[in-house]
Write an enzyme that holds these catalytic residues in place. Sequence first.
Site, PDB file in Angstrom:
ATOM      1  N   HIS A  87      49.289  50.709  37.010  1.00  0.00           N
ATOM      2  CA  HIS A  87      48.889  49.305  36.994  1.00  0.00           C
ATOM      3  C   HIS A  87      47.390  49.280  37.322  1.00  0.00           C
ATOM      4  CE1 HIS A  87      53.120  49.173  38.382  1.00  0.00           C
ATOM      5  NE2 HIS A  87      53.210  47.981  37.830  1.00  0.00           N
ATOM      6  N   ASP A 126      46.822  49.695  40.947  1.00  0.00           N
ATOM      7  CA  ASP A 126      47.165  50.974  41.590  1.00  0.00           C
ATOM      8  C   ASP A 126      45.924  51.838  41.726  1.00  0.00           C
ATOM      9  OD1 ASP A 126      49.857  50.297  41.279  1.00  0.00           O
ATOM     10  OD2 ASP A 126      50.065  51.465  39.430  1.00  0.00           O
TER      11      ASP A 126
HETATM   12  C1  XUL Z   1      59.570  47.040  38.874  1.00  0.00           C
HETATM   13  C2  XUL Z   1      59.159  48.030  37.873  1.00  0.00           C
HETATM   14  C3  XUL Z   1      57.710  48.169  37.660  1.00  0.00           C
HETATM   15  C4  XUL Z   1      57.323  48.345  36.221  1.00  0.00           C
HETATM   16  C5  XUL Z   1      55.848  48.333  35.978  1.00  0.00           C
HETATM   17  O1  XUL Z   1      60.923  46.977  39.068  1.00  0.00           O
HETATM   18  O2  XUL Z   1      59.976  48.712  37.302  1.00  0.00           O
HETATM   19  O3  XUL Z   1      57.271  49.242  38.409  1.00  0.00           O
HETATM   20  O4  XUL Z   1      57.828  49.545  35.735  1.00  0.00           O
HETATM   21  O5  XUL Z   1      55.255  47.157  36.380  1.00  0.00           O
END
Ligand code: XUL
Length: 440
Positions: free
Chosen positions: A101, A104
């Site tokens: 992300h 992150d």
């Molecule tokens: C949340 C989830 C996230 C997504 C990316 O449950 O799975 O980590 O994969 O935003």
Amino acid sequence: MSQYFSNVPVIKYEGKESRNAFAFKYYNADEVIGRKTMKEHLRFTMSYWHTLAANGSDPFGAGTYQKPWDNEADPMKIAKAKMEAAFEFMNKLGIEYFAFHDRDIAPEGKDLAETNAILDQISDYCKELMKANNKKVLWGTANLFTNPRFVHGAATTCNADVYAFAAAQVKKALEVTKELGGENYVFWGGREGYETLMNTDLKLEQDNLARFFQMAVDYAQKIGFTGQFLIEPKPKEPTKHQYDFDVATVMAFLRNYGLERYFKMNIEANHATLAGHTFQHEVAVARINGVLGSLDINQGDPNLGWDTDQFPTNIYDATLLMYEVLKNGGIAPGGLNFDAKVRRASFEAEDLFLGYIAGMDTLAQGLRIAYRMLEEGEFEKVVKERYSSFSEGIGKDIVDGKTDFDALEKYALNHSAIKNKSGRQEFLEARLNQYILNEQ
Ligand code: XUL
Ligand code: CO
């Protein structure tokens, strides 16, 4: 570059007799299965958030994880140290891909402009490290759920200013993902859903979500981002009802808004089970509809009703997953992303390696077993035989679209002494056990 896991060696394949905790027992990266190596089949991916960013906190207690890269006061120094730790981690495990992300990899600044400038700086460093270490981005995404501004959602918020902010964030995340050569871009609807219909305009929220997706597609085309767009279904958590409930719901949504040709699915095991499905079911539904994009691999706890994101160690599920992946002709340009975290009590940095080793070994062995199942074709033969009435006579006419209710009634009146055959489920489950238990 500092070393953050100096007491962990490079993890090698030692085979199933090995009792070395820091070795693979089943994952042999270069072993050829069919026409691809294990590494090519599995496309293992490190999740940046669970591996480097998480700290083991839960609603009842503070973080517990030992994070030697998190000891600086300056957030930029932490971001760089975290990134160095990420590459050391991937190198030691032989993982080629990572997923992230925006938040992150880089901290937020005082406003969006400063946040974007910070992200650019860190992304430049990331590019350097990727080149030096031969690593690739499986997918990027924007975190539209942690910051309190997203309290009412992002693309489905009641607040247009927040909607605009979320769009700006995705715009930037797309640019960064493109810059880093990301092969996919994921939309997980963090807070896209609702708590109560007493304060929710369901129609406007869903229309706005579709508009958001369309704008993202348009912007990707504008900047020449050619990666695959993925939507990650999840039925609940954090909201009571998430809009992207499961694969079927997302497909209906996309078709409703004419967006279906732009998106595939990123399917997560624990999200599937929260929706009351097996992982295999969700993957199979995506496969038969041509929308299997990528996989977030983990497992939930059947006794807990939330997204525990545990490392996948269930060989039965891994086998059935890989069975679907092989039937799909592979998962590329998607991969197997470890959306998994160690338990709060597994707080030593080494535990991260042990978690990944456990997961990689389980999936690798699942791949071997599934490959053999498909090669021997026993289950496929059973399915074919079970539906054989549709390959001739009236069944073939049905499949070829050559019948109608009048013709079927005429046929039924002459064939009312119906004979069915057993489905043999118990026998087949026992055969599956044999494949799993007898695998060399
Ligand atoms: C949340 C989830 C996230 C997504 C990316 O449950 O799975 O980590 O994969 O935003
Ligand atoms: Co996920």
